[in-house]
Design an enzyme around this catalytic site. Structure first.
Site, PDB file in Angstrom:
ATOM      1  N   LEU A  60      16.984 -21.523  -8.529  1.00  0.00           N
ATOM      2  CA  LEU A  60      17.164 -21.355  -9.966  1.00  0.00           C
ATOM      3  C   LEU A  60      15.911 -21.745 -10.740  1.00  0.00           C
ATOM      4  CD1 LEU A  60      20.777 -22.797 -10.308  1.00  0.00           C
ATOM      5  CD2 LEU A  60      20.094 -20.398 -10.475  1.00  0.00           C
ATOM      6  N   GLY A  61      15.052 -22.535 -10.149  1.00  0.00           N
ATOM      7  CA  GLY A  61      13.846 -22.955 -10.832  1.00  0.00           C
ATOM      8  C   GLY A  61      13.250 -24.174 -10.169  1.00  0.00           C
ATOM      9  N   ALA A  62      12.294 -24.780 -10.854  1.00  0.00           N
ATOM     10  CA  ALA A  62      11.628 -25.956 -10.311  1.00  0.00           C
ATOM     11  C   ALA A  62      10.957 -26.699 -11.441  1.00  0.00           C
ATOM     12  CB  ALA A  62      10.613 -25.557  -9.244  1.00  0.00           C
ATOM     13  N   GLY A  63      10.502 -27.901 -11.154  1.00  0.00           N
ATOM     14  CA  GLY A  63       9.851 -28.692 -12.186  1.00  0.00           C
ATOM     15  C   GLY A  63       9.112 -29.862 -11.600  1.00  0.00           C
ATOM     16  N   GLY A  64       8.724 -30.804 -12.471  1.00  0.00           N
ATOM     17  CA  GLY A  64       7.919 -31.926 -12.034  1.00  0.00           C
ATOM     18  C   GLY A  64       8.638 -32.837 -11.065  1.00  0.00           C
ATOM     19  N   MET A  65       9.989 -32.934 -11.160  1.00  0.00           N
ATOM     20  CA  MET A  65      10.733 -33.817 -10.266  1.00  0.00           C
ATOM     21  C   MET A  65      11.092 -33.150  -8.952  1.00  0.00           C
ATOM     22  SD  MET A  65      13.420 -36.159 -12.406  1.00  0.00           S
ATOM     23  CE  MET A  65      14.681 -35.878 -11.182  1.00  0.00           C
ATOM     24  N   GLY A  66      11.292 -31.844  -8.972  1.00  0.00           N
ATOM     25  CA  GLY A  66      11.700 -31.196  -7.745  1.00  0.00           C
ATOM     26  C   GLY A  66      12.111 -29.753  -7.955  1.00  0.00           C
ATOM     27  N   ASP A 108      15.175 -37.200 -23.564  1.00  0.00           N
ATOM     28  CA  ASP A 108      14.418 -35.951 -23.487  1.00  0.00           C
ATOM     29  C   ASP A 108      15.199 -34.823 -24.156  1.00  0.00           C
ATOM     30  OD1 ASP A 108      12.091 -34.591 -22.883  1.00  0.00           O
ATOM     31  OD2 ASP A 108      12.782 -33.944 -20.915  1.00  0.00           O
ATOM     32  N   LYS A 120      19.753 -30.037  -7.398  1.00  0.00           N
ATOM     33  CA  LYS A 120      18.391 -30.476  -7.673  1.00  0.00           C
ATOM     34  C   LYS A 120      17.914 -31.373  -6.537  1.00  0.00           C
ATOM     35  CE  LYS A 120      19.129 -30.398 -12.664  1.00  0.00           C
ATOM     36  NZ  LYS A 120      18.913 -31.103 -13.951  1.00  0.00           N
TER      37      LYS A 120
END
Length: 670
Positions: free
Chosen positions: A30-36, A146, A52
């Site tokens: 589904l996606g990704a980011g700075g944490m994982g 956030d 996640k």
């Protein structure tokens, strides 16, 4: 790491992705980011979930793991109709994870960019729902920290606040890394900038900015460099033009400087509920007004439902054929809101004689020995070509023509795995890159495995695609040959590009046995401005650190000065860069990675070609290097930064273009 909603298609699983996480079967990303990374998962009864998974590097840090464990415990407390609840988690797993319900719908940010601000009825519903969500969070002693448009989903049933990845207890017992400010510029409260404190009142400040953005499509304190935004938040007034008058008063109260003067989330929710009721009576008779706030929100919610992507559920049998090349996981970059896969890419000479860009065939060290030689003449037995192919020289069109189809169970396994994983890669590339894997062949005496492919893209897209194709093939062969079929003699992979009406061209070759990390030529450091013996390279973790707003006055001052010079220089070379657009702080940013003493400069303007990117990177590297040297000469050992890196970020990748160590002014690129 807030990719719970649809906002786009479910991406295919990538090489190295797990087939199961906890009780959930993984069917894509589904996606990704700075944490994982956020995986698309399903339960045994077909329920869709977002799982996640924390980056392995972060999971190895005891401090981060402790913080994650604490935040899972906090998130489990929070429930409410306008939240995305936690379903399950395992913070003590080798790779920690958590799962939430999958909720279809775009983020507020995506909706505003595509359709503009919310209309009055939906705006009041949005304000009421998000205030109620924060009230539920605060009621159990948790602070979100956030609140921003990327963390609110607009579902068919109303807004949903999500992502408690950096939530913490209001009692101050959270575990955080000293000196790091959590939050996003423009959504951080004045007291958090001043004292570093983040309480419920800070969430309410961000809520006021959020509602203003939903009403106007503009950031209330305007976008810009982090230090500029911080100054406006702490000393300026919010731009609330366009916020409806009845709602504006509550928003203004939420955005006051003193946290004690702001309304609580429960108070704001009550005020918005009254305004919402007046909106409901305009679409229904007074005696038909819904009894609950949730029903009132649904009654006036007019945001069109986003396309909910179909989740392809492969059979267990076909899924088991997906290789698990876990040695290298290319972590993705929702670093601060980016989505998609991330891969390191350096333009220019690929180095090592391993990669020749297809668009520069005449200069290819691999193809030059056989340029002008047709595949037809080779197939008919051209003696010179046969001798060259039989020798120990680089792979060629001749050796490709001598290669044969798979024979035996082991080679058939390898061929199927390569074509399967490259097929997944073809889906991942997207973005104007048309890649089709064709055939896999084997040359036993030369110990080579060949992949032929077709590829259509611009020059920069071709470099990126061929880098990813090579990495995928290397990983596949290491997994299949070294782990499952060690009896096979192969050790080198070769890529052959085929085009209609043209001779095949060998574009890439490498030893997948000795290349243990499957680093492509683009990862070798050919973009370095200093001696190749240096023992560091920029990476996505450092870039992610650089994107965290700094609270250090020296860092802010140096970043601002460097950004001004880089932006001015960039706009001064618009003719060279082939663009009439004037760029600014939105496209070019500067930040610091304190762990590795690196200053990063990055741009999300990705319309330049390879030559233009290289020209821009030269300018940036010189300015970054001089900025670091000047500060060190002024501050001495108190200034810790001695390295710089230049990156370009796209929707599905980043490029580390150039990097180096700032020693003296004379050593800086000119």
């Amino acid at each position: 790491m807030s990719a719970i909603g649809s906002g786009g298609r479910v991406q295919p699983a990538r090489p190295g992705d797990p087939s199961r996480i906890g009780p959930y079967r993984i069917v894509g990303r589904l996606g990704a980011g700075g944490m994982g990374t956020v995986h698309a998962g399903v339960t045994s009864d077909g329920m869709r979930v977002a799982v996640k998974v924390i980056h392995p590097e972060q999971a190895q840090e005891p401090e981060f793991r402790a913080r994650f464990r604490r935040e899972v415990e906090l998130s489990s407390r929070v429930t409410g109709p306008h939240l995305v609840p936690l379903l399950a988690a395992d913070p003590d797993a080798p790779t920690p994870w958590l799962a939430t319900a999958y909720v279809p719908g775009p983020t507020l940010n995506q909706h505003v960019l595509a359709h503009g601000p919310l209309s009055e009825g939906s705006l009041y519903a949005f304000a009421a729902a998000t205030a109620q969500a924060l009230a539920a969070i605060h009621a159990v002693g948790v602070v979100h920290r956030d609140v921003k448009p990327q963390n609110v989903l607009l579902t068919p049933a109303g807004p949903r606040v999500l992502d408690f990845g950096i939530a913490h207890a209001a009692d101050g017992t959270s575990v955080t890394r000293t000196g790091v400010m959590t939050g996003t510029p423009g959504w951080i409260s004045p007291e958090q900038y001043r004292q570093g404190t983040a309480g419920p009142a800070g969430d309410m400040f961000a809520w006021g900015a959020l509602v203003s953005y939903a009403a106007t499509g503009r950031l209330p304190f305007v976008a810009g460099a982090p230090d500029v935004v911080a100054f406006r938040v702490m000393s300026g007034e919010a731009d609330l033009d366009g916020v409806p008058a009845p709602l504006r008063r509550t928003v203004e109260e939420a955005l006051v400087q003193e946290p004690g003067d702001r309304p609580s989330a429960a108070e704001a929710a009550q005020e918005c509920a009254v305004l919402l009721a007046s909106q409901v009576t305009q679409v229904a008779s007074a005696d038909a007004v819904p009894a609950t706030a949730v029903d009132m929100i649904t009654a006036v919610w007019e945001v069109p439902a986003a396309e909910d992507p179909t989740w392809q559920l492969p059979s267990e049998r076909s899924r088991s054929k997906k290789r698990l090349a876990g040695a290298v996981v290319l972590a993705a970059g929702v670093i601060g809101g980016l989505a998609g896969g991330v891969a390191a890419l350096l333009p220019g000479d690929a180095g090592g004689g391993r990669h020749a860009p297809s668009s520069a065939a005449s200069a290819s060290p691999l193809a030059s020995a056989v340029s002008g030689q047709s595949s037809a003449s080779a197939a008919k037995g051209d003696e010179a070509a046969e001798q060259q192919a039989a020798s120990g020289s680089s792979a060629s069109v001749a050796s490709w023509n001598q290669a044969r189809a798979a024979q035996g169970a082991g080679e058939h396994d390898v061929a199927r795995a390569v074509l399967h994983d490259e097929g997944v890669e073809a889906q991942d590339l997207g973005g104007g890159v048309d890649f089709t894997p064709e055939t896999v062949r084997f040359h036993e005496s030369r110990r080579e495995v060949y992949l032929s492919y077709r590829l259509t893209s611009d020059e920069q897209g071709t470099m990126y695609a061929e880098t990813e194709i090579a990495k995928s093939m290397c990983l596949t062969l290491r997994d299949l040959v070294l782990r499952l079929h060690p009896d096979l003699p192969y050790r080198t992979y070769v890529m052959v590009k085929e085009e209609q009406g043209q001779d095949p061209q060998v574009t890439w070759q490498d030893d997948f046995v000795t290349n243990a990390e499957c680093q492509s030529a683009a990862d070798d450091g050919t973009g370095q401005d200093t001696d190749v013996s240096q023992d560091w390279q920029p990476d996505e973790n450092g870039l992610g650190q650089a994107m965290i707003p700094s609270t250090d006055s020296a860092e802010i001052r140096v970043a601002d000065g460097a950004a001004r010079k880089i932006i001015a220089g960039t706009n001064g070379m618009r003719q060279t860069l082939g663009t009439d657009r004037v760029l600014g702080n939105r496209q070019i940013k500067v930040g610091f990675d304190p762990d590795n003493a690196v200053m990063y400069v990055w741009s999300d303007y990705v319309k330049w070609n390879e030559k233009q990117v290289d020209s821009w990177a030269g300018l940036v590297a010189g300015e970054a290097c001089r900025a670091l040297v000047n500060e060190r000469e002024s501050a001495g050992s108190a200034w810790p930064y001695s390295r710089y890196a230049v990156a370009e970020i796209g929707g599905s990748h980043y490029m580390m273009i150039r990097w180096g160590t700032a020693t003296t002014q004379a050593d800086c690129p000119t």
